[in-house]
Design a protein around this motif. Structure first.
Motif, short mmCIF file in Angstrom:
data_model
loop_
_atom_site.label_atom_id
_atom_site.label_comp_id
_atom_site.label_asym_id
_atom_site.label_seq_id
_atom_site.Cartn_x
_atom_site.Cartn_y
_atom_site.Cartn_z
N PRO A 122 0.82 -1.22 0.00
CA PRO A 122 0.00 0.00 0.00
C PRO A 122 0.86 1.27 0.00
O PRO A 122 1.83 1.37 0.73
CB PRO A 122 -0.81 -0.14 1.29
CG PRO A 122 -0.94 -1.62 1.47
CD PRO A 122 0.40 -2.17 1.03
N SER A 141 -3.70 0.25 -2.88
CA SER A 141 -4.48 0.54 -1.68
C SER A 141 -4.74 -0.71 -0.84
O SER A 141 -5.30 -0.61 0.24
CB SER A 141 -5.81 1.21 -2.05
OG SER A 141 -6.58 0.33 -2.86
N GLU A 143 -3.46 -5.09 0.10
CA GLU A 143 -2.41 -6.11 0.11
C GLU A 143 -2.65 -7.14 -0.99
O GLU A 143 -3.76 -7.29 -1.48
CB GLU A 143 -2.40 -6.84 1.47
CG GLU A 143 -2.10 -5.95 2.66
CD GLU A 143 -0.64 -5.60 2.78
OE1 GLU A 143 0.22 -6.41 2.35
OE2 GLU A 143 -0.34 -4.50 3.27
#
Length: 184
Positions: A122, A141, A143
């Motif tokens: 991220p 944004s 994983e």
């Protein structure tokens, strides 16, 4: 010309023409039957054509050759792509066998170390390389999930939206992976 009269058989570093190091090493192996090493790295990089695999020398402009310089110096020097042995004044340094053995162990039989693709985290900036969002820049944004997909936040049609894309359909904006050849 360096003084090679006092050298003993072993590994020596030779200057080679840029981008021709691997060719010179192969010529020495095939034509002169010498043990020559030109370690290289392979990685993916973003270009105007999309993702492209690059293979580059780990030590640009240099190769390692195991030889008795007194016997084969002229043969090595006359090989296409070879400039000269690396020397410091008249002194020609011998490369330690342990260094070359470690280098060979790390790059493998083919002398090419495949650098792993960077796993985005991220906050990383990436460029999408496939699909309808191709060539758009986005920010990671989320994983990496079990399906090898990553959530990205991108600006599209005047608003921010989150999309999920396979990790192999993007490339880090920073260029080649940050992973090191020496990391296992």
């Amino acid at each position: 010309m360096p003084d090679i009269s006092g050298t003993k058989p072993g590994w020596y570093c030779f200057k080679a023409l840029p981008k021709k190091e691997h060719i010179a090493a192969e010529l020495l192996r095939r034509q002169a039957d010498l043990d020559a090493l030109c370690p290289r790295i392979s990685y993916m990089k973003k270009t105007k054509r999309g993702k492209v695999r690059f293979v580059e020398c780990l030590f640009p402009g240099y190769i390692f050759v195991h030889a008795d310089l007194v016997e084969v110096y002229r043969l090595i020097r006359s090989t296409q792509g070879i400039r000269d042995v690396v020397s410091f004044g008249e002194r020609v340094p011998l490369i330690p066998d342990a260094f070359v053995a470690e280098l060979k162990a790390r790059v493998g039989e083919e002398s090419v170390k495949e650098l792993p693709a960077a796993v985005p985290v991220p906050g990383d900036e990436v460029t999408i390389t496939e699909g309808p969002f191709r060539n758009l820049k986005a920010v990671v944004s989320g994983e990496l999930d079990a399906q090898q997909r990553v959530a990205l936040l991108l600006e599209f049609l005047g608003r921010q939206m989150e999309v999920t894309i396979p990790v192999d359909e993007m490339i880090p904006e920073a260029g080649p992976p940050k992973g090191s050849v020496w990391e296992e």
